[in-house]
Design an enzyme around this catalytic site. Sequence first.
Site, mmCIF file in Angstrom:
data_model
loop_
_atom_site.group_PDB
_atom_site.id
_atom_site.type_symbol
_atom_site.label_atom_id
_atom_site.label_comp_id
_atom_site.label_asym_id
_atom_site.label_seq_id
_atom_site.Cartn_x
_atom_site.Cartn_y
_atom_site.Cartn_z
ATOM 1 N N GLY A 56 50.878 44.627 52.126
ATOM 2 C CA GLY A 56 50.458 43.299 51.658
ATOM 3 C C GLY A 56 51.502 42.730 50.716
ATOM 4 O O GLY A 56 52.044 43.440 49.863
ATOM 5 N N ALA A 57 51.789 41.445 50.882
ATOM 6 C CA ALA A 57 52.876 40.824 50.119
ATOM 7 C C ALA A 57 52.403 39.573 49.394
ATOM 8 O O ALA A 57 53.117 38.584 49.298
ATOM 9 C CB ALA A 57 54.047 40.513 51.041
ATOM 10 N N GLY A 58 51.190 39.613 48.880
ATOM 11 C CA GLY A 58 50.743 38.563 47.971
ATOM 12 C C GLY A 58 51.122 38.954 46.551
ATOM 13 O O GLY A 58 51.996 39.804 46.330
ATOM 14 N N ALA A 106 49.698 40.747 44.135
ATOM 15 C CA ALA A 106 49.567 42.145 43.719
ATOM 16 C C ALA A 106 50.627 43.014 44.387
ATOM 17 O O ALA A 106 51.268 43.856 43.742
ATOM 18 C CB ALA A 106 48.165 42.674 44.045
ATOM 19 N N GLY A 107 50.837 42.823 45.678
ATOM 20 C CA GLY A 107 51.810 43.627 46.417
ATOM 21 C C GLY A 107 53.217 43.406 45.905
ATOM 22 O O GLY A 107 53.992 44.354 45.720
ATOM 23 N N PHE A 165 38.751 26.119 31.783
ATOM 24 C CA PHE A 165 38.294 26.648 33.060
ATOM 25 C C PHE A 165 36.905 27.236 32.873
ATOM 26 O O PHE A 165 36.507 27.558 31.746
ATOM 27 C CB PHE A 165 39.253 27.744 33.546
ATOM 28 C CG PHE A 165 39.899 27.425 34.864
ATOM 29 C CD1 PHE A 165 40.956 26.545 34.928
ATOM 30 C CD2 PHE A 165 39.432 28.007 36.037
ATOM 31 C CE1 PHE A 165 41.557 26.252 36.138
ATOM 32 C CE2 PHE A 165 40.024 27.714 37.255
ATOM 33 C CZ PHE A 165 41.090 26.842 37.319
ATOM 34 N N ASP A 221 41.221 43.862 56.479
ATOM 35 C CA ASP A 221 41.729 44.950 57.325
ATOM 36 C C ASP A 221 41.753 46.309 56.619
ATOM 37 O O ASP A 221 41.238 47.297 57.132
ATOM 38 C CB ASP A 221 43.151 44.633 57.816
ATOM 39 C CG ASP A 221 43.248 43.266 58.487
ATOM 40 O OD1 ASP A 221 42.244 42.532 58.486
ATOM 41 O OD2 ASP A 221 44.318 42.942 59.007
ATOM 42 N N GLN A 240 31.839 36.085 45.746
ATOM 43 C CA GLN A 240 31.774 34.810 45.032
ATOM 44 C C GLN A 240 31.890 33.590 45.946
ATOM 45 O O GLN A 240 32.796 33.533 46.776
ATOM 46 C CB GLN A 240 32.913 34.755 44.015
ATOM 47 C CG GLN A 240 32.991 33.449 43.256
ATOM 48 C CD GLN A 240 33.969 33.538 42.110
ATOM 49 O OE1 GLN A 240 35.167 33.399 42.298
ATOM 50 N NE2 GLN A 240 33.461 33.804 40.929
ATOM 51 N N HIS A 296 32.770 29.766 45.601
ATOM 52 C CA HIS A 296 33.365 28.789 44.678
ATOM 53 C C HIS A 296 32.589 27.482 44.833
ATOM 54 O O HIS A 296 32.324 27.053 45.947
ATOM 55 C CB HIS A 296 34.839 28.583 45.033
ATOM 56 C CG HIS A 296 35.611 27.812 44.009
ATOM 57 N ND1 HIS A 296 35.375 26.476 43.762
ATOM 58 C CD2 HIS A 296 36.613 28.175 43.171
ATOM 59 C CE1 HIS A 296 36.201 26.067 42.806
ATOM 60 N NE2 HIS A 296 36.957 27.081 42.431
ATOM 61 N N LEU A 320 39.639 24.568 49.216
ATOM 62 C CA LEU A 320 39.300 24.626 47.809
ATOM 63 C C LEU A 320 39.725 23.396 47.016
ATOM 64 O O LEU A 320 40.803 22.856 47.218
ATOM 65 C CB LEU A 320 39.988 25.848 47.201
ATOM 66 C CG LEU A 320 39.410 26.295 45.866
ATOM 67 C CD1 LEU A 320 38.011 26.814 46.078
ATOM 68 C CD2 LEU A 320 40.285 27.364 45.259
ATOM 69 N N GLU A 332 38.816 24.537 40.180
ATOM 70 C CA GLU A 332 37.982 24.390 38.997
ATOM 71 C C GLU A 332 38.742 23.635 37.903
ATOM 72 O O GLU A 332 38.144 23.049 37.008
ATOM 73 C CB GLU A 332 37.652 25.805 38.505
ATOM 74 C CG GLU A 332 36.484 25.939 37.608
ATOM 75 C CD GLU A 332 36.119 27.421 37.498
ATOM 76 O OE1 GLU A 332 35.596 27.954 38.489
ATOM 77 O OE2 GLU A 332 36.369 28.019 36.458
ATOM 78 N N ARG A 380 31.203 30.377 38.070
ATOM 79 C CA ARG A 380 31.091 29.909 39.446
ATOM 80 C C ARG A 380 29.761 30.246 40.105
ATOM 81 O O ARG A 380 29.231 29.447 40.874
ATOM 82 C CB ARG A 380 32.230 30.511 40.261
ATOM 83 C CG ARG A 380 33.540 29.925 39.834
ATOM 84 C CD ARG A 380 34.704 30.580 40.506
ATOM 85 N NE ARG A 380 35.919 29.892 40.084
ATOM 86 C CZ ARG A 380 37.136 30.244 40.463
ATOM 87 N NH1 ARG A 380 37.300 31.276 41.262
ATOM 88 N NH2 ARG A 380 38.187 29.570 40.051
ATOM 89 N N HIS A 392 34.646 32.575 48.726
ATOM 90 C CA HIS A 392 35.937 32.488 48.054
ATOM 91 C C HIS A 392 36.565 33.830 47.690
ATOM 92 O O HIS A 392 37.744 34.034 47.892
ATOM 93 C CB HIS A 392 35.758 31.638 46.792
ATOM 94 C CG HIS A 392 37.021 31.359 46.049
ATOM 95 N ND1 HIS A 392 38.086 30.723 46.655
ATOM 96 C CD2 HIS A 392 37.403 31.599 44.772
ATOM 97 C CE1 HIS A 392 39.069 30.594 45.770
ATOM 98 N NE2 HIS A 392 38.693 31.138 44.621
ATOM 99 N N GLU A 422 42.767 41.728 45.323
ATOM 100 C CA GLU A 422 41.415 41.500 45.839
ATOM 101 C C GLU A 422 40.916 42.647 46.719
ATOM 102 O O GLU A 422 39.713 42.870 46.813
ATOM 103 C CB GLU A 422 41.346 40.173 46.603
ATOM 104 C CG GLU A 422 39.903 39.722 46.848
ATOM 105 C CD GLU A 422 39.788 38.376 47.535
ATOM 106 O OE1 GLU A 422 40.772 37.634 47.577
ATOM 107 O OE2 GLU A 422 38.686 38.076 48.036
ATOM 108 N N ARG A 453 33.513 36.869 39.259
ATOM 109 C CA ARG A 453 34.832 36.708 38.652
ATOM 110 C C ARG A 453 34.967 35.350 37.979
ATOM 111 O O ARG A 453 34.568 34.334 38.531
ATOM 112 C CB ARG A 453 35.922 36.844 39.715
ATOM 113 C CG ARG A 453 37.315 36.580 39.185
ATOM 114 C CD ARG A 453 38.386 36.828 40.222
ATOM 115 N NE ARG A 453 38.376 35.866 41.318
ATOM 116 C CZ ARG A 453 38.798 34.600 41.239
ATOM 117 N NH1 ARG A 453 39.241 34.126 40.091
ATOM 118 N NH2 ARG A 453 38.780 33.824 42.300
ATOM 119 N N LEU A 459 44.396 35.650 39.498
ATOM 120 C CA LEU A 459 45.858 35.690 39.341
ATOM 121 C C LEU A 459 46.241 36.679 38.241
ATOM 122 O O LEU A 459 47.226 37.414 38.369
ATOM 123 C CB LEU A 459 46.405 34.286 39.058
ATOM 124 C CG LEU A 459 46.313 33.296 40.229
ATOM 125 C CD1 LEU A 459 46.778 31.902 39.808
ATOM 126 C CD2 LEU A 459 47.127 33.769 41.426
#
Lengths: 235, 584
Positions: B11-13, B15-16, B117, B218, B237, B239, B249, B252, B283, B350, B381, B392, B398
């Site tokens: 995974g390359a978001g 966290a990755g 927020f 996955d 959650q 949203h 989206l 918020e 939320r 969400h 996530e 959350r 983030l």
Amino acid sequence: MKVTVKVQRYNPEKDKKPTWQSFAVECEPGDRVLDLLNHIKWYMDSTLTYRRSCAHGICGSDAMLINGRNRLACKILVKDLTKEGGTITVEPIRGLKVERDLLVDMEPFFDAYRAVMPFFINDDPAPAGERLQSVEDRAIFDEGTKCILCACCTTSCPIFWVNGRYLGPASIVQAHRFIFDSRDKGSDQRLKVLNQNTGVWRCRTAYNCTEACPRDIPITELIEEVKRAVLYQKV
Amino acid sequence: MHHRYDVLVVGAGGAGLMASLYAAKSKNVSVAVISKLYPTRSHTGAAQGGVGAALGNVNEDHWEWHMFDTIKGGDYLTDQDAAEIFAKDVIEAVYELEHMGLPFSRLDNGKIAQRKFGGHTREYGKSAVERACYAVDRTGHMILQTLYQQNVKAGTTFYNEFQVLDLIIEDNVCKGVVALELSSGEIHTFHAKAVILASGGYGRVFKITSNALSLTGDLMSIYYRKGLPLEDLEFYQFHPTGIAKLGILITEGARGEGGILRNDSGERFMERYAPTIKDLAPRDMVSRAIYREIREGRGVGKEKDAIMLDLTHLPKDIIESRLPDITDFARTYLGVDPVKELVPIQPTAHYAMGGVPTTIDGEALASEDGTQVRGLYAAGEVACVSLHGANRLGTNSLGDLIVFGRRAGLAAAKYAQKAEFETLPNNPDAFSKGLIERLRNGSGSDNAAKIRKELQDTMMMNVGIFRNGKDMEAQIQIVKELQARYKNVSVADPSARYNTELVEALELGFLLDIAEAMTASALNRKESRGAHDREDFTERNDNDWLKHTMAYRDMQNPGNVILKYKPVVLKGETLNFVPKPRVY
């Protein structure tokens, strides 16, 4: 309403050259072109191949040539293209090798991206908190930060079609984002890359890139700013 | 093809990419990242509003307040050790992103801009506080771009457009990953000392979702299929403000800038539900309030199933300078100009609070007693360090990515420095090959897209915002029937290259198994807490349910779920907050 979706098909495992295939699709005027392609794939012809992910114009996966213009399939609605009974044509973006149907080889595009050093360079010790930056200095490079690397701009550029070694608008936008960032110190290195014969001087100010950008980035202007920076070696 | 890396990130978001950067900083550690997309297309890029950190740039703020808000926001199911580490570390992490060049919006004094927020308060709930550090309304996009840029700078090896099929786990030791290269159809075995899962959520189990089409759970599903537990899956959650019908989206941050929710008579109805912080309540509460308004006939639109977000009282330049992307979304998809008109919205699926259970260092847990899967880590996530508990807070996703992505990267690298490569089983890719063969050569003619649609429609109805025992029992049967039908799905496309039909069929299998674990977890939790709201058990019940669900697949009787529980960590390193009623 009913529209005809005319799609360019090409599977190198069985086709010698691309062909056209038409699908009659029931849809709503507010549907995205991506919804139509999904409908075809899920219920009419499962072999139709394209990239997609976020479905709202933020990931850049589904750039394609739609009615002759580069757009994101998830950001253009049926009603903005045609009326009841009309036709929507969909082809792969140009200038990159077609791997299958609407899906192209993105590697040369990302190679060009990497070539301009698209990362923050500043080797000074960082302060305990943030590096300060004025609202005005932050605004100078704001447009470039919108880029989602979809390749709509680069693959609409006639210079890029003729010479794939041209780094292209997207990578120049990425370079601009750092060249004009008051915190960055790597401009000289980037400007050298952009001053080469694959760099900004290939741009002939055709404005295709600006027209194609789904994020409304004034790309041609940014390229002009980079040209001036190269000329004067200062920003 | 066979590859070997000390640390492999899936995974390359956010966290990755944070994990890979930190793993690569450690000495003598080879690192690679595999992603089913291109990294810049990960869904972190869709996050809009901000990353919460108590910098105090606008008003006084403290990590203690952030820790408290996170725990209260999570309805006291949050593990307090994770919340304390998080609230402290996220401050440094935000500065670090800035040092990596992230273009935050700025205040007049040159510091990082911050805005309000949902659920973020000063002095333990007194009033709203400006804690969300933002970069216009594309904060996630900027984080994703910045982290990818830093990985390019660091020379990280990427395997783009690889679909993971299997984790190689034997005797609670993870030895690698098997994946399908989309461009060739070839199956690759990645032999690794440590694997970090950072593959995101599974919003596509629902009909209306803000999540990308690729978010199909996955790796959570693969983990679950091994007989390993998923934690707190019942907490999902919604949203409050997705664009009506589409689920896209609207941050918020729009309410953070002063946006107001209104019902059909123009009433600011949140005053009745959360008198202190109104439209900036967390939320889960706002989403429920919206649905109550709709149920009681005060919705708008043709089917009276939406509520209005009102920004028209805000200055045009504030809307256009701080919320340009969402303004563009409303104009593009609804033909509505938020400067002059109200925007119809509906809650949208969400974020998964639950996932692969981990320690505070991202080590994957194999059971409720703390046993670990050696060599396996998770962050973001896909993981459940239980920072978010039952709900959350906005901007904490983030923050979670950068804080726990970094911790997982460091821990995995440290482990890999000492560990040896474990011996792979014979034919490590045999299971994966079988999985694909079955889909390619299946005899049935059932359509994956139809099954997926039925799953999404029914999950939305039966395991959505409001839940009850009867509907969820029905849903368990529905999921079983869909799983049976899935066995007859066959992929018509015989091609090797970019067989996206095959990928979608695989993804449906993952979604079905997630739905199985999720529904069983939700049915058994007989209380209402955070995002889990039951019509037949309307109160929070700390006596019986102040505990985390651990859902295991019954490997002897597939389709059945074994539920176990583990206690909530009610103490941080230095602080702790005793559960009390959650009002705003």
